[in-house]
Design an enzyme around this catalytic site. Structure first.
Site, mmCIF file in Angstrom:
data_model
loop_
_atom_site.group_PDB
_atom_site.id
_atom_site.type_symbol
_atom_site.label_atom_id
_atom_site.label_comp_id
_atom_site.label_asym_id
_atom_site.label_seq_id
_atom_site.Cartn_x
_atom_site.Cartn_y
_atom_site.Cartn_z
ATOM 1 N N GLY A 123 7.762 -14.920 -5.512
ATOM 2 C CA GLY A 123 7.248 -15.147 -4.164
ATOM 3 C C GLY A 123 5.889 -15.834 -4.088
ATOM 4 O O GLY A 123 5.396 -16.111 -2.993
ATOM 5 N N GLY A 124 5.293 -16.095 -5.236
ATOM 6 C CA GLY A 124 4.031 -16.848 -5.233
ATOM 7 C C GLY A 124 2.819 -16.046 -4.814
ATOM 8 O O GLY A 124 1.806 -16.609 -4.404
ATOM 9 N N ARG A 369 6.316 0.431 -5.104
ATOM 10 C CA ARG A 369 7.726 0.092 -5.264
ATOM 11 C C ARG A 369 8.551 1.261 -5.793
ATOM 12 O O ARG A 369 9.680 1.474 -5.367
ATOM 13 C CB ARG A 369 7.851 -1.101 -6.215
ATOM 14 C CG ARG A 369 7.325 -2.357 -5.579
ATOM 15 C CD ARG A 369 7.271 -3.500 -6.551
ATOM 16 N NE ARG A 369 6.890 -4.724 -5.854
ATOM 17 C CZ ARG A 369 6.756 -5.908 -6.439
ATOM 18 N NH1 ARG A 369 6.956 -6.025 -7.733
ATOM 19 N NH2 ARG A 369 6.420 -6.963 -5.740
ATOM 20 N N GLU A 505 5.439 -10.601 -18.919
ATOM 21 C CA GLU A 505 6.378 -9.477 -18.830
ATOM 22 C C GLU A 505 6.917 -9.027 -20.189
ATOM 23 O O GLU A 505 7.409 -7.899 -20.315
ATOM 24 C CB GLU A 505 7.531 -9.824 -17.880
ATOM 25 C CG GLU A 505 8.287 -8.594 -17.403
ATOM 26 C CD GLU A 505 9.413 -8.910 -16.422
ATOM 27 O OE1 GLU A 505 9.434 -10.025 -15.862
ATOM 28 O OE2 GLU A 505 10.260 -8.029 -16.218
#
Lengths: 542, 170
Positions: A123-124, A369, A505
């Protein structure tokens, strides 16, 4: 591995890395015998060996053969460079740019046909403590505050030095992205779990707004790229220094037998920036058995983590592999990442989220989240978020709204009753809940779930109303290779592995148990740069 | 159904399956670089690639094919004829894209761009809904043609990995 490549292996010796694998296998079986109750600690300890074993299974070799393969140096290299980078996402490109700027000859490998990995579909949003957009909006923030937020969400499992590095270098890295790379950022967003609005978004609201300028810059500086080239194995010398990699050239994902074996020499260092393993159902289920094939993933199809496993086989240590994040904001009514996350995340704190079975709110909408995904998974069915026209049109980008409406993942209703009926929500209960929510918005305080209510939030009253269903998808693997704040990879012998760096990641520890939204971009850019700079400073081995 | 009949039926269907799998297992056609586009036998050998009643190819060009095979119609060649064949029928021999090197490499995106200008292409498909296939937020107009349009294999909807655009590909 083919017979061809085995004939090239000339050195067979037991390296510290080999011993580490053997020892870890032993320790796992000890645990099975001794620990009747599986503790969290024991589980974490055992995952290293589990990952190594999974890796062995993938290569189709016996442990013995694999250990020999770890030590094999080819007689002849097919290509060479100073710094070899694996991956073309934010972290890989940041590493390549820094290594090149430091004077190194840089080659970047990408197993897929296209560049960007997950970064080009993200999503930047880039978490930056103390950025100029915050200053303009009168928001006070600091690196210290960002670390606090990261540690709070991460259950204090974050490796503090790594979290600190990301927060402290986020501002400088944003400036580097703008001034050196030429990327453009345009707005300030909020992400659940942050204590303030902190996320700066690329002008085009996509990670491509940074990845593409990075790639163009790297090419203009003379960084070389090789696509459809998959790293299969890290090659170490007898002292355990990483000297290069074995690859498959002309690899066609996901055909593991495609392509031809070749060897690439890395004179100074290898930087692993190969991403996570959200799309590897077998591996993620080893780590978190809940996450079986019923759960889709937001990731690109190539996020399968073989490079991470290859590093483990070469002696690198893994950490916190079972902390796998599900995005709570994806919609079951569209594929992949979709448009709904950018709808949902823009209206949390402006709009209520309800369980359609009861019509009642069930969780802090602005929570992190994990809190939200776990709550939805526990309910066992998709939930609803809906906002009125004033809040939605103020917060959500028109393109997101239009595309979501077009593909049917976001729906528009003239009344709340109509909305409730459409999703089979008990009407009276939901209206009562909205009235309660509106009273909280008026008071700027939610006594029930402590949802953050933003200063410009208004009650949910103005038609039309926009709604979307939410069901989690596997989004980010927090765990990965152990690194220090220089991005050096640690081995199972607890020493840094000479000639091996990792960023993004593929590493673990930065985020602990839960990654906050928009901190991945900060992590990748900050540690990609650190890895690239340090890799370029390694003394060439030959 | 009598037992014999049943057995016959089973045998019949398994024979059919065998025949089908034999056809499927046919060796991939050779890629003879100098072959004329209308000379199917050069690459495909005895394998029958056209219907028996298909008009003789003689010196057909792609334009002649399209006299019967109308674009957008059921008769369209889209998805039936590999793109490499269309290129060949349009006069693009293997060497024109692949060059003459002895060891052949896949064609670079820049070669495609020589004829298919990405910006123009994006303009011609700007009305396609829900998304223009030739430009995107992720890649702009810089996505390699080969991500979707394969020449020697069936083309694929690359965006379909994450989106439900359901593009129909030539």
């Amino acid at each position: 591995m083919t017979g061809d490549s085995l004939t090239l292996i000339v050195l067979v010796s037991i390296t510290p890395a080999d011993r580490a694998i053997t020892r870890e296998e032993g320790s796992m079986s000890d645990e099975v015998v001794q620990e009747a109750e599986v503790t969290r600690r024991g589980f974490l300890k055992s995952t290293g060996a589990a990952a190594a074993l999974a890796g062995l299974a993938l290569t189709g070799l016996t442990a013995r053969e694999s250990q020999a393969a770890v030590a094999g140096i080819p007689k002849k290299w097919d290509a060479s460079c100073d710094v070899l980078v694996i991956g073309t996402g934010f972290a890989g490109l940041a590493a390549a740019l820094e290594a090149k700027s430091a004077g190194a000859e840089v080659l970047v490998l990408e197993k897929m046909r296209t560049h960007g990995g997950n970064s080009i579909i993200n999503g930047g949003d880039f978490a930056v403590a103390g950025n100029r957009f915050q200053k303009e909006a009168g928001i006070k923030d600091s690196a210290e505050q960002m670390v606090k937020d990261m540690m709070k969400a991460g259950g204090d499992l974050n490796h503090p030095a790594l979290a600190r590095a990301v927060a402290e270098q986020s501002l400088e890295s944003l400036e580097w992205c703008e001034k050196f790379v030429g990327a453009q950022f345009g707005r300030l967003n909020f992400h659940g779990g942050h204590s303030v609005k902190r996320s700066v978004q690329t002008e085009n609201a996509s990670g491509s707004g940074l990845v593409n300028p990075m790639l163009a810059k790297a090419k203009s500086l003379g960084v070389k790229f090789q696509f459809t080239t998959k790293m299969e194995r890290l090659i170490a010398d007898p002292q355990g220094r990483i000297v290069g990699v074995e690859v498959r050239k002309g690899y066609r994902f996901p055909d593991e037998k495609s392509g031809k074996v070749a060897f690439i020499k890395a004179r100074r260092a290898v930087v692993l920036a190969s991403g996570g393993f959200s799309q590897n159902v077998e591996l993620r289920q080893i780590q978190d058995p809940r996450l079986d094939g019923r759960f889709d993933s937001t990731n690109h199809s190539g996020a399968t983590g073989e490079a991470l496993l290859a590093a483990c086989l070469a002696g690198a240590m893994d950490v916190q592999m079972d902390w796998i994040q599900c995005g709570p904001w994806t919609s079951p009514d569209e594929k992949g990442f979709g448009h709904v996350p950018q709808f949902c995340e823009r209206i949390v704190g402006y709009a209520p989220m309800v369980d359609p079975v009861t019509g009642k709110r069930f969780i802090k909408e602005t929570g992190n989240r994990k809190v939200r995904a776990d709550a939805i998974m526990q309910l066992g069915h998709p939930v609803l978020i809906f906002g009125d026209t004033v809040n939605v049109n103020r917060q959500v980008l028109p393109e997101t709204l239009n595309k979501g409406l077009e593909n049917g993942s976001i729906r528009k209703f003239d009344t709340l009753e109509e909305l409730a009926r459409h999703y089979s929500v008990p009407v009276a209960a939901m209206l009562e809940e909205v009235a309660k929510w509106n009273s909280y918005v008026e008071k700027r305080k939610d006594p029930e779930f402590d949802c953050m209510i933003f200063a410009n939030s208004t009650p949910t009253v103005q038609a039309p109303f926009y709604a979307a269903r939410l069901w989690p998808r596997v989004h980010h693997t927090m765990g990965g290779l152990v690194i220090n704040d220089k991005a050096q990879v640690k081995g199972f012998n607890l020493k840094t592995m000479k000639g091996l760096y990792a960023a993004g990641e593929v590493t673990g520890g930065v985020h602990g148990a839960v990654r906050l939204g928009s901190v991945a971009m900060a992590d990748c850019v900050v540690f990609g740069r650190i890895a690239g700079r340090n890799a370029a400073q390694e003394k060439p081995w030959g | 159904m009598s037992r014999t009949n049943h057995i016959m039926k089973c045998l019949g269907s398994s024979a059919l399956v065998l025949a089908l799998s034999a056809a499927g297992a046919q060796a991939a056609p050779k890629r003879v670089s100098g072959a004329k586009p209308v000379n199917c036998v050069a690459c495909h050998g005895k394998e029958q690639v056209l219907p028996a009643d298909h008009p003789k190819l003689a010196n057909m060009k792609l334009a002649s094919c399209r006299e019967c095979h109308v674009k957008g119609d059921v008769s369209s060649l889209d998805g039936k004829l590999p793109l490499s064949h269309k290129h060949l029928l349009a006069g693009l021999t293997c060497a024109k894209c692949h060059g003459k090197a002895k060891k052949q490499e896949p064609v670079d995106f820049q070669v495609c761009v020589g004829c298919h200008e990405p910006e123009k292409l994006a303009q011609t498909t700007s009305a396609v809904r829900p998304q223009n296939p030739h430009t995107s937020r992720h890649y702009g107009t810089a996505l390699d043609c080969n991500a979707c349009h394969h020449q020697h294999a069936k083309s694929e909807d690359f965006c379909g990995q994450c989106h439900k655009f359901q593009f129909k590909l030539p």
